[in-house]
Design an enzyme around this catalytic site. Structure first.
Site, mmCIF file in Angstrom:
data_model
loop_
_atom_site.group_PDB
_atom_site.id
_atom_site.type_symbol
_atom_site.label_atom_id
_atom_site.label_comp_id
_atom_site.label_asym_id
_atom_site.label_seq_id
_atom_site.Cartn_x
_atom_site.Cartn_y
_atom_site.Cartn_z
ATOM 1 N N GLY A 31 0.841 -1.198 0.000
ATOM 2 C CA GLY A 31 0.000 0.000 0.000
ATOM 3 C C GLY A 31 0.873 1.244 0.000
ATOM 4 O O GLY A 31 1.904 1.299 -0.677
ATOM 5 N N GLN A 89 -4.515 -1.346 12.424
ATOM 6 C CA GLN A 89 -5.651 -1.972 13.116
ATOM 7 C C GLN A 89 -5.814 -3.464 12.774
ATOM 8 O O GLN A 89 -6.517 -4.178 13.475
ATOM 9 C CB GLN A 89 -6.950 -1.195 12.869
ATOM 10 C CG GLN A 89 -7.453 -1.150 11.451
ATOM 11 C CD GLN A 89 -6.866 -0.023 10.617
ATOM 12 O OE1 GLN A 89 -5.768 0.445 10.878
ATOM 13 N NE2 GLN A 89 -7.584 0.406 9.592
ATOM 14 N N HIS A 113 5.601 2.195 12.240
ATOM 15 C CA HIS A 113 4.869 2.907 13.297
ATOM 16 C C HIS A 113 4.901 1.984 14.515
ATOM 17 O O HIS A 113 4.770 0.761 14.378
ATOM 18 C CB HIS A 113 3.436 3.160 12.828
ATOM 19 C CG HIS A 113 2.575 3.964 13.773
ATOM 20 N ND1 HIS A 113 3.077 4.848 14.697
ATOM 21 C CD2 HIS A 113 1.226 4.001 13.926
ATOM 22 C CE1 HIS A 113 2.076 5.397 15.361
ATOM 23 N NE2 HIS A 113 0.946 4.899 14.917
ATOM 24 N N ASP A 196 3.421 10.605 17.514
ATOM 25 C CA ASP A 196 2.846 10.525 16.164
ATOM 26 C C ASP A 196 1.316 10.669 16.238
ATOM 27 O O ASP A 196 0.713 11.430 15.481
ATOM 28 C CB ASP A 196 3.226 9.177 15.536
ATOM 29 C CG ASP A 196 2.843 9.105 14.073
ATOM 30 O OD1 ASP A 196 3.438 9.831 13.279
ATOM 31 O OD2 ASP A 196 1.926 8.320 13.731
ATOM 32 N N GLU A 200 -0.851 13.835 14.725
ATOM 33 C CA GLU A 200 -1.970 13.639 13.794
ATOM 34 C C GLU A 200 -3.234 14.287 14.335
ATOM 35 O O GLU A 200 -3.915 15.052 13.654
ATOM 36 C CB GLU A 200 -2.246 12.133 13.601
ATOM 37 C CG GLU A 200 -1.228 11.417 12.752
ATOM 38 C CD GLU A 200 -1.336 9.894 12.837
ATOM 39 O OE1 GLU A 200 -0.512 9.233 12.198
ATOM 40 O OE2 GLU A 200 -2.217 9.363 13.552
ATOM 41 N N GLU A 236 -3.855 29.096 -0.065
ATOM 42 C CA GLU A 236 -2.717 29.853 0.486
ATOM 43 C C GLU A 236 -1.981 29.101 1.593
ATOM 44 O O GLU A 236 -0.863 29.458 1.955
ATOM 45 C CB GLU A 236 -3.202 31.204 1.016
ATOM 46 C CG GLU A 236 -3.456 32.203 -0.089
ATOM 47 C CD GLU A 236 -3.618 33.613 0.448
ATOM 48 O OE1 GLU A 236 -2.956 33.960 1.440
ATOM 49 O OE2 GLU A 236 -4.429 34.361 -0.123
ATOM 50 N N SER A 257 3.653 40.464 5.874
ATOM 51 C CA SER A 257 3.498 41.882 6.225
ATOM 52 C C SER A 257 3.306 42.019 7.737
ATOM 53 O O SER A 257 2.885 41.062 8.413
ATOM 54 C CB SER A 257 2.263 42.450 5.509
ATOM 55 O OG SER A 257 1.093 41.890 6.086
HETATM 56 N N1 LIG Z 1 0.256 6.069 5.159
HETATM 57 C C1 LIG Z 1 1.515 6.471 5.286
HETATM 58 O O1 LIG Z 1 2.059 7.052 4.369
HETATM 59 C C2 LIG Z 1 2.308 6.137 6.531
HETATM 60 C C3 LIG Z 1 3.303 7.041 6.992
HETATM 61 C C4 LIG Z 1 4.146 6.640 8.046
HETATM 62 C C5 LIG Z 1 3.943 5.394 8.637
HETATM 63 N N2 LIG Z 1 2.945 4.564 8.194
HETATM 64 C C6 LIG Z 1 2.791 3.236 8.801
HETATM 65 O O2 LIG Z 1 3.079 2.263 7.788
HETATM 66 C C7 LIG Z 1 2.308 1.089 8.028
HETATM 67 C C8 LIG Z 1 1.500 0.772 6.794
HETATM 68 O O3 LIG Z 1 0.561 1.815 6.569
HETATM 69 P P1 LIG Z 1 0.002 2.128 5.103
HETATM 70 O O4 LIG Z 1 -0.731 3.414 5.176
HETATM 71 O O5 LIG Z 1 1.109 1.947 4.117
HETATM 72 O O6 LIG Z 1 -1.032 0.923 4.953
HETATM 73 P P2 LIG Z 1 -2.026 0.668 3.741
HETATM 74 O O7 LIG Z 1 -1.648 1.464 2.548
HETATM 75 O O8 LIG Z 1 -3.423 0.816 4.221
HETATM 76 O O9 LIG Z 1 -1.750 -0.895 3.463
HETATM 77 C C9 LIG Z 1 -2.348 -1.513 2.426
HETATM 78 C C10 LIG Z 1 -1.770 -2.900 2.241
HETATM 79 O O10 LIG Z 1 -2.101 -3.713 3.375
HETATM 80 C C11 LIG Z 1 -2.791 -4.880 2.927
HETATM 81 N N3 LIG Z 1 -3.816 -5.299 3.885
HETATM 82 C C12 LIG Z 1 -4.849 -4.553 4.379
HETATM 83 N N4 LIG Z 1 -5.584 -5.290 5.227
HETATM 84 C C13 LIG Z 1 -5.026 -6.525 5.233
HETATM 85 C C14 LIG Z 1 -5.348 -7.744 5.890
HETATM 86 N N5 LIG Z 1 -6.399 -7.811 6.726
HETATM 87 N N6 LIG Z 1 -4.586 -8.823 5.648
HETATM 88 C C15 LIG Z 1 -3.502 -8.745 4.822
HETATM 89 N N7 LIG Z 1 -3.151 -7.621 4.158
HETATM 90 C C16 LIG Z 1 -3.888 -6.536 4.370
HETATM 91 C C17 LIG Z 1 -3.451 -4.439 1.634
HETATM 92 O O11 LIG Z 1 -3.756 -5.603 0.930
HETATM 93 P P3 LIG Z 1 -4.472 -5.596 -0.523
HETATM 94 O O12 LIG Z 1 -3.345 -5.262 -1.449
HETATM 95 O O13 LIG Z 1 -4.988 -6.940 -0.673
HETATM 96 O O14 LIG Z 1 -5.520 -4.510 -0.461
HETATM 97 C C18 LIG Z 1 -2.363 -3.574 1.010
HETATM 98 O O15 LIG Z 1 -1.392 -4.341 0.352
HETATM 99 C C19 LIG Z 1 1.441 1.402 9.257
HETATM 100 O O16 LIG Z 1 2.105 0.915 10.391
HETATM 101 C C20 LIG Z 1 1.393 2.920 9.274
HETATM 102 O O17 LIG Z 1 1.161 3.462 10.551
HETATM 103 C C21 LIG Z 1 2.138 4.924 7.166
#
Ligand SMILES: NC(=O)c1ccc[n+]([C@@H]2O[C@H](COP(=O)([O-])OP(=O)(O)OC[C@H]3O[C@@H](n4cnc5c(N)ncnc54)[C@H](OP(=O)(O)O)[C@@H]3O)[C@@H](O)[C@H]2O)c1
Length: 333
Positions: A31, A89, A113, A196, A200, A236, A257
């Protein structure tokens, strides 16, 4: 002060990329972060495979982008580093069912995270490393900056060091995704998780977007043009954020300003008063006590009923969204 900063900040020169290049990296999830980190690692000469659930929506994309994809269990058995890049989650269930039974000693579990480790939803065996490499930005920026030969800073942490080189592995991984090109800074799982969530909730996805929408609504209700309101309250923001990101808040005030400085400072006293400051403290307490964590897990268990309500735009939000869709592509960059 100078001493403290130097003690916890690392750059490319402090990291040995050959360490991660000598390992097999299993990325679970493709993802936001999974895709960006996997592509950067591959371009840095690291062996990467992707672990996905059955019938994954991301399978085709990951294959087209050059990765060998397997089920999560097989990729965990294959990898030396197991990177848990799935939504927080659902991570504990995935860990219990698909990762833990296939994990052998002296491997490294990597998180972006600290949530699941800090709140003890995942309790890894003591014979493996547990590290964090958390980019300070979304996945798309991690990839974009890397391609521009820059990087997004990363927070790094070590919770378990079974092989006595866990910090070096975290630094090496950070270098391979472009992190240490900007910098890596050392923290702990507890500090990262709590700050974090606080950042947020209080600033980034809390008051920032809400302030934009509320101020837009105030101007609309007083009869101002929606387009002008959109520019003032939304468009802006980027310019001022760019300014204080580049120069700091103090210098930002020197470059606007004096009318803006005076009006902003005096009215901010009214907007961000003691009640707001106390609410921030309350929000932090809810994070530290685990109250927010329990609320969020319950919400996820119930299928996100509260979040779904917020995702339903009201009339002002619909107008705001329509303007954004029409205006953003029109404005020449
Ligand atoms: N979002 C950010 O940019 C960001 C920034 C800093 C840190 N983080 C951290 O990085 C980690 C990942 O976050 P993310 O935002 O990258 O996650 P994400 O985009 O929501 O992850 C999506 C991926 O997880 C898979 N997935 C979702 N539910 C699943 C399940 N029940 N079983 C197996 N696979 C599953 C999805 O599978 P499918 O391909 O099958 O849909 C997809 O490949 C987290 O710990 C988050 O806190 C994220």
């Amino acid at each position: 002060m100078q001493q403290d900063v130097n003690d916890i900040i690392y750059f490319d020169k402090d990291a040995d990329i050959s360490l991660i290049q000598s390992k097999k990296v299993a990325i679970i999830g493709y993802g936001n972060q999974g895709r960006a980190q996997a592509l950067n690692l591959k371009d840095s000469g690291v062996k990467v495979r992707i672990g996905l659930r059955k019938k994954s929506k991301s399978l085709k994309k990951a294959q087209i982008e050059g990765f060998k994809c397997q089920d999560i269990e097989s990729v965990v058995e294959w990898g030396d580093l197991i990177c848990c890049l799935v939504p927080d989650q659902y991570m504990a269930d995935i860990y219990t069912n698909n990762i833990k039974p296939f994990l052998s000693a002296r491997k490294t579990l990597l998180f972006s995270h600290g949530y699941n480790i800090h709140y003890k939803l995942i309790k890894p065996n003591s014979d493996c490393n547990v590290i964090m490499v958390a980019p300070s930005g979304p996945g798309y920026a991690v990839r974009k900056k890397y391609k521009e030969e820059k990087g997004v800073p990363t927070l790094i942490a070590v919770d378990q060091d079974a092989t006595s080189d866990a910090l070096d592995i975290a630094l090496s991984y950070s270098k391979a995704i472009g992190g240490t090109r900007a910098c890596a800074f050392k923290s702990t799982f507890k500090e990262e998780t709590e700050t974090d969530l606080f950042g947020e909730q209080v600033i980034l996805t809390g008051s920032f977007p809400r302030m934009i929408k509320e101020s837009f609504k105030v101007l609309l209700e007083d009869g101002y043009s929606p387009v002008v309101a959109w520019f003032v309250c939304f468009y802006e923001v980027k310019n001022i954020v760019d300014l204080f990101s580049d120069k700091g808040i103090d210098d930002m005030f020197k470059m606007v300003s004096e009318t803006a400085e005076y009006g902003g400072q005096t009215r901010a006293d009214r907007l961000i008063d003691d009640d707001v400051a106390n609410e921030m403290k309350e929000i932090l307490n809810e994070i530290k006590s685990g109250e927010f964590h329990r609320e969020w897990m319950l919400e996820a268990e119930k299928g996100m009923p509260v979040l779904d309500q917020y995702r339903e735009p009201n009339q002002t939000e619909q107008l705001f969204n329509e303007l954004t869709k029409v205006l953003l592509p029109k404005i020449k960059k």
